[in-house]
Structures are given as C-alpha cells and as structure tokens.
Design an enzyme around this catalytic site. Structure first.
Site, short mmCIF file in Angstrom:
data_model
loop_
_atom_site.label_atom_id
_atom_site.label_comp_id
_atom_site.label_asym_id
_atom_site.label_seq_id
_atom_site.Cartn_x
_atom_site.Cartn_y
_atom_site.Cartn_z
N ASN A 27 0.85 -1.20 0.00
CA ASN A 27 0.00 0.00 0.00
C ASN A 27 0.88 1.24 0.00
O ASN A 27 2.11 1.14 0.05
CB ASN A 27 -0.99 -0.03 1.16
CG ASN A 27 -0.31 0.04 2.51
OD1 ASN A 27 0.32 1.03 2.85
ND2 ASN A 27 -0.38 -1.06 3.27
N ARG A 28 0.27 2.40 -0.06
CA ARG A 28 1.01 3.64 -0.30
C ARG A 28 1.58 4.29 0.95
O ARG A 28 2.08 5.41 0.89
CB ARG A 28 0.09 4.66 -0.98
CG ARG A 28 -0.34 4.29 -2.36
CD ARG A 28 -1.12 5.44 -2.98
NE ARG A 28 -1.84 5.04 -4.17
CZ ARG A 28 -1.28 4.94 -5.37
NH1 ARG A 28 0.00 5.21 -5.53
NH2 ARG A 28 -2.01 4.57 -6.40
#
Ligand code: CTP
Length: 211
Positions: A27-28
């Site tokens: 994920n970011r």
C-alpha cells in the site's frame, strides 16, 4: 514534557504480503508520520521501539528499530516488544494476505486465482491482551466519513485514542497532515501541520496522559 522511564511502541509504514518470490501486495504508506512520532517520543526521553514495515527512511536517533515485512511479522514483533506504557499503531497493516506460491507465477499460466486470508488485527490484539499498554492509540486512515468511521473504530478496536486521518488528499507520502484526535472526551480537530508538528503535539498529549 518528559517521558523518561516510559516505553513506547510505534508501528509504522506499510506491510508487504508476498504473492510469490518476486511479487507483493503493498500500500502507499510512506512511514513518515510513524517515524516522526517515534522521533518525537525519543526526543521526549522515552525508550522507543519502532516496528517498521518496508520503507526507505532513516532511523531517528535513539530509537530501537525492528524491520518487518508482513503483517504476521509485525504482529509478532509488537507482541515481543511488550510490556509498554503506550503503543501508537500508525502502520497501514494489510488486512489480507495470500498463501504465497513457492515458485514465480508464470504469465503463460494466466491470471492467478488469489485466495485472501484475514491478517490478525494488531490493535485489537493489544486491546485484548493481559499486557495491554496503559495508553493504546490507533490511527484511522479514511477517505470518506472520516470522523464517524474513526469514532466507531475507537470502540470497535478497544483503543483509548484514535487519530483520524483523511488520506484522500495526498497525505500518503506527503510531509503534511490534518488529523483529529478522538478520545473518550470527544473529537478534537487539529489544524493542518507538518507530520513533525503533529507528532510533537501528540507526544505532548501522551506525556500529560501518562503523568
Ligand atoms: N491495524 C492493525 N492491524 C491490522 C489492521 C489495522 O493494527 N491488521 C491498526 C492500524 O495500525 C491503525 C488501526 O488499526 O492503528 C486502523 O487501521 P485502518 O487501516 O484505518 O482500519 P482497518 O481496521 O484496516 O479498517 P478499514 O480498512 O475497513 O478502514
């Protein structure tokens, strides 16, 4: 403010869940807010254990860092770091993993049929643990209904405080943040600030609460 003699656990960054030996689900999360919190805690004199997912950030001075990759590793490292006076779970932990293939999946075999398995919720686990830290703080990364979702998360997860974070607006990876602190006393909207300022402000509140 001083946190001398206090042990604080911080989780930060994303987790990577392997699909095969070369691919991961990620994920970011940049880890910046969690690292800033670990730094502010160390500057306030606490003994800090920072459990970090895969990020490219320098370890703040005086912080004991444990690098992990997966949610299962992060859960085990957090449990092993107890006891603590306070735990601040900033990490964006993957909610699901897959059973990774032992050999690289080949394109010619077609799109993989991935079977997702739920990861343990580290925050819920700490909330139910006999060794629950006195002050248990979670983050709520939301894009919609930020406050309502975060208020519900505080109760559902057994946390003392939730830091609600609108991640719909370039927060992930950026240097600034706008949060609300949700406690049993209600909702406090904080003005937009750098992630370092948010961290210092949070640590001031933690120092006051731990006494
Ligand atoms: N968290 C955790 N372990 C997980 C998932 C989340 O410890 N497996 C923690 C996060 O570190 C954060 C809090 O729970 O402190 C909330 O995380 P968030 O991603 O906002 O919520 P989820 O429980 O994953 O719910 P949803 O994705 O549905 O919003």
């Amino acid at each position: 403010m001083t946190l001398a003699g206090k042990h604080i656990i911080v989780t930060a960054g994303p987790t990577h869940e392997p699909i095969d030996p070369v691919r991961v689900i990620a994920n970011r999360s940049s880890g910046k807010q969690g690292f800033a919190i670990a730094q502010a805690a160390a500057e306030a004199g606490a003994k800090v254990t920072l459990i970090a997912g895969p990020v490219w950030l320098e370890t703040p001075p005086g912080v004991h860092r444990i690098d992990v990759e997966t949610a299962l590793e992060m859960a085990a490292a957090t449990e092993a770091a107890l006891p603590a006076d306070c735990a601040i779970l900033v990490a964006a932990v993957a909610d699901w993993r897959v059973d990774p293939a032992t050999a690289k999946l080949k394109k010619a075999d077609g799109p993989p049929d991935l079977h997702f398995i739920a990861n343990p919720d580290i925050l819920v686990g700490l909330g139910q643990s006999p060794r629950r830290p006195r002050l248990l703080i979670g983050f709520a990364a939301e894009t919609d209904n930020v406050i309502a979702n975060a208020v519900a998360k505080r109760t559902a997860k057994g946390a003392d405080w939730i830091v609600a974070n609108d991640v719909g607006s370039g927060v992930m990876g950026g240097d600034r943040n706008r949060v609300a602190l949700i406690s049993g006393d209600g909702v406090e909207d904080w003005p937009e600030a750098s992630k370092d300022e948010v961290a210092r402000r949070l640590l001031e509140r933690i120092a006051a609460a731990l006494g």
